[in-house]
Design an enzyme around this catalytic site. Structure first.
Site, PDB file in Angstrom:
ATOM      1  N   SER A 118      11.312 -12.403  -4.523  1.00  0.00           N
ATOM      2  CA  SER A 118      12.605 -12.127  -5.153  1.00  0.00           C
ATOM      3  C   SER A 118      13.718 -12.826  -4.373  1.00  0.00           C
ATOM      4  CB  SER A 118      12.875 -10.622  -5.190  1.00  0.00           C
ATOM      5  OG  SER A 118      13.380 -10.166  -3.951  1.00  0.00           O
ATOM      6  N   GLY A 119      14.925 -12.801  -4.931  1.00  0.00           N
ATOM      7  CA  GLY A 119      16.088 -13.390  -4.264  1.00  0.00           C
ATOM      8  C   GLY A 119      16.954 -12.374  -3.567  1.00  0.00           C
TER       9      GLY A 119
ATOM     10  N   LEU B  26      -3.496  -1.782  -1.887  1.00  0.00           N
ATOM     11  CA  LEU B  26      -3.357  -2.891  -2.829  1.00  0.00           C
ATOM     12  C   LEU B  26      -3.749  -4.141  -2.059  1.00  0.00           C
ATOM     13  CD1 LEU B  26      -2.424  -4.073  -5.568  1.00  0.00           C
ATOM     14  CD2 LEU B  26      -0.119  -4.232  -4.602  1.00  0.00           C
TER      15      LEU B  26
ATOM     16  N   CYS C 167       0.830  -1.196   0.000  1.00  0.00           N
ATOM     17  CA  CYS C 167       0.000   0.000   0.000  1.00  0.00           C
ATOM     18  C   CYS C 167       0.868   1.251   0.000  1.00  0.00           C
ATOM     19  CB  CYS C 167      -0.897   0.011   1.239  1.00  0.00           C
ATOM     20  SG  CYS C 167      -1.880  -1.491   1.446  1.00  0.00           S
TER      21      CYS C 167
ATOM     22  N   ILE D 239      -4.320  -9.636   1.365  1.00  0.00           N
ATOM     23  CA  ILE D 239      -4.882 -10.547   2.367  1.00  0.00           C
ATOM     24  C   ILE D 239      -6.175  -9.934   2.903  1.00  0.00           C
ATOM     25  CG2 ILE D 239      -4.509 -11.529   4.678  1.00  0.00           C
ATOM     26  CD1 ILE D 239      -1.524 -11.665   3.994  1.00  0.00           C
TER      27      ILE D 239
END
Length: 629
Positions: free
Chosen positions: A363-364, A51, A2, A54
């Site tokens: 992501s890593g 956004l 958000c 959950i």
């Protein structure tokens, strides 16, 4: 994920105009296209753009506690919120929603600021307690989520997820900080201890700040730090088992979402490890996205394809072409502050691709900092061993003299740059690492400035805060201090800023499982030989992942995103590079030596030298100043 913004009065309970808060939120609408809200009370206004990830319909913000005595706006995810919810119910808390936002509210009501260490996740939030007339601003351990603040002339404190939210407030002064320009030219970004605008601050990672009515803002307080002071014991097999357990927990905890979820897959060790562990934990095919380059030497998609095939992922890929230089102005708008890490462009492209298929992407990022995966860290490790063989009184005259006499060879790979190594060995470990991390050296920066700027800068040098951070690090060795600096300085200023802005620009939530704080704390305790052996970094992590990944993925040279800016600046961007400092916002500052910059640009354009990195920095600085002017 958000965007948050707000206004807090610290000199009396003045009314807050909700439309002003709404305009601040509208400036960051891209961070939250699914919902919006503003809440005001005497002396406070909180705004939110949502956004939904959950509890899609049940957790609107700003959110009031059930008891009506506290309100919150929150950006991020709390991965252990269900466990915390159970603990709080046992203490008598009641809940109206199924999400993590209300958990933070109740955690504050029961534990106060001591709730922060209990929160596992990424977050920036503002929580107003109506009983105490106090607002808590807090940021997660590593600074995954940003939080800008500024105190206005009337005593109000404004805050927002991005600088553009603050810029929407008409009372914010837009005065450029020359020390931030010095920082930016050294590092390629404005680090978290500074902002491009005077009077604007970034709440530091792992810190909170309390704002009280009728009292000046208290200084930020550090609530978390990572320590390299202790060493884990046990066999290699035991440490591997512990590491794999932490990695599995980190990945699976971040797979919680009520929307489509996937992963970035570059084909390197870190993203491939995340995808492998996601596939192990998932009953459905993992969704993966990769970006390639139309220059074969820079393209890693063949490795990504192999991992995608090995784990049966739903895989999408896209190629970055030379025409992507057209995104330069859009990049400048995303970051607000000048930001010269050119890998932001392919990072934006992979976020754009991912958003076509998922709302959340893992992501890593974080493993290089936590487990010593950067080449500069392995060089630092070896250089510190060499420094230990000679006393400082002998090193400085011997290596310093040799370094000054040795031919300059910036064009060569670092192992062949004897001048750089010799000069680094002549100084302290902190000086050597600052030299390695800087993208523009102190000597070169000095040639770019006018006397007016040199006067404004005074005795300050961009390297000083980094070296001071390393000297005070809770660490036992030079390698520890280098990793600490990367975790506390480089990562929040560059890597996490890049991923946050590029992902949020397309309303995508990016999660970094390899930055789980328990995983990082475990890595910080590893003996040095479990992190670095010879020229191999992330040694234990690579051994641990042998059962999941091919040898050539685990042990091939690190590449990272590379962008052909040198060619762009000799081609489609040549017109912008020429006359860079002679007109426009750079010239208006009176801070830059236009003759020197023109000479560097001309040498690059004619192919006599490669000054692309510096020219790109100056170009992005000009575009940022144009927008801030």
């Amino acid at each position: 994920m958000c965007g948050i913004a707000g206004i807090i009065h610290t000199e009396g309970l003045k009314p807050v105009d909700p439309e002003r808060v709404r305009r601040m939120c509208d400036a960051i609408a891209h961070r939250g296209p699914d919902g919006e809200g503003v809440w005001t009370a005497p002396g406070v206004g909180l705004g939110h753009r949502r956004l939904s990830i959950i509890d899609l319909a049940g957790s609107p913000q700003p959110m009031l506690a059930a008891e009506g005595d506290a309100a919150i706006v929150f950006n991020g995810e709390i991965y252990n919120y269900r466990e915390l919810r159970g603990d709080l119910i046992a203490l008598g808390a009641t809940f109206r929603t199924d999400g993590d936002t209300e958990v933070i509210l109740q955690a504050w009501r029961h534990w106060g600021v001591d709730c922060l260490p209990r929160l596992h996740g990424m977050f920036a939030f503002a929580l107003h307690d109506l009983r105490q007339r106090t607002t808590l601003l807090a940021r997660d351990r590593f600074g995954v989520k940003p939080l800008f603040t500024a105190r206005l002339a009337d005593g109000a404190v404004i805050f927002g997820s991005e600088l553009k939210a603050l810029l929407a407030h008409p009372s914010l002064r837009r005065e450029i900080d020359p020390l931030a320009v010095e920082d930016y030219l050294a590092w390629g970004y404005v680090p978290d201890h500074r902002s491009i605008l005077k009077g604007v601050q970034k709440l530091a990672a792992g810190h909170y700040q309390l704002l009280r009515a009728d009292a000046p803002p208290s200084p930020p307080v550090q609530w978390w730090d990572v320590s390299f002071a202790d060493r884990a014991t046990g066999s290699r097999q035991d440490l591997e088992a512990h590491l794999l357990h932490h990695m599995r927990e980190a990945v699976t905890s971040r797979m919680l979402a009520d929307v489509p979820l996937g992963a970035f897959l570059s084909g390197g060790v870190d993203s491939s490890s995340v995808v492998a562990l996601m596939a192990e934990a998932s009953t459905a095919p993992v969704k993966t996205c990769s970006i390639g380059f139309d220059v074969a030497a820079l393209d890693e998609t063949a490795y990504a394809d192999r991992i995608a095939a090995q784990y049966g992922t739903q895989h999408w890929k896209r190629t970055v072409s030379p025409e992507d230089f057209s995104l330069v102005d859009r990049l400048a708008a995303m970051f607000d502050e000048p930001f010269a890490d050119a890998s932001a462009l392919p990072t934006f492209r992979v976020c754009e691709l991912a958003r076509e298929h998922v709302t959340v992407a893992l992501s890593g990022d974080g493993a290089d900092e936590a487990f010593a995966g950067y080449r500069r860290q392995t060089f630092q490790h070896r250089e510190e061993q060499a420094r230990g063989l000679l006393p400082s009184a002998l090193r400085k005259p011997v290596f310093g003299t040799m370094g000054r006499l040795w031919p300059k060879a910036d064009w060569a790979p670092r192992p062949l740059r004897a001048r750089t190594t010799l000069l680094s060995l002549a100084g302290s470990g902190e000086e050597g690492y600052a030299r390695a991390l800087a993208v523009t050296s102190a000597d070169l920066r000095d040639t770019l400035y006018t006397p007016d700027f040199m006067s404004l800068r005074g005795e300050y040098r961009a390297e000083q805060p980094l070296m001071e951070l390393m000297r005070k690090a809770p660490a036992r060795s030079g390698l520890d201090r280098a990793q600490y600096a990367d975790l506390k300085f480089y990562m929040p200023g560059d890597i996490l800023t890049k991923v946050d802005r590029t992902s949020m620009a397309v309303s995508l939530e990016a999660r970094e499982p390899l930055l789980d704080h328990r995983l990082v704390e475990f890595g910080a305790r590893l003996p040095e030989r479990m992190r670095v052996r010879g020229s191999t970094g992330k040694w234990l992590m690579k051994q641990t992942m042998r059962r999941y990944l091919p040898q050539d993925v685990l042990f091939r040279p690190k590449m990272g995103f590379v962008t052909p800016i040198a060619q762009w600046l000799r081609g489609p961007l040549a017109a912008e590079a020429r006359g860079l400092a002679a007109s426009g916002s750079l010239a208006a500052t009176g801070w830059f030596n236009s003759t020197r910059i023109d000479a560097l640009a001309e040498a690059h354009m004619t192919g006599r030298a490669d000054h692309s990195r510096l020219i790109w920095q100056l170009l992005m600085l000009r575009k940022s100043l144009d927008r801030l002017g």
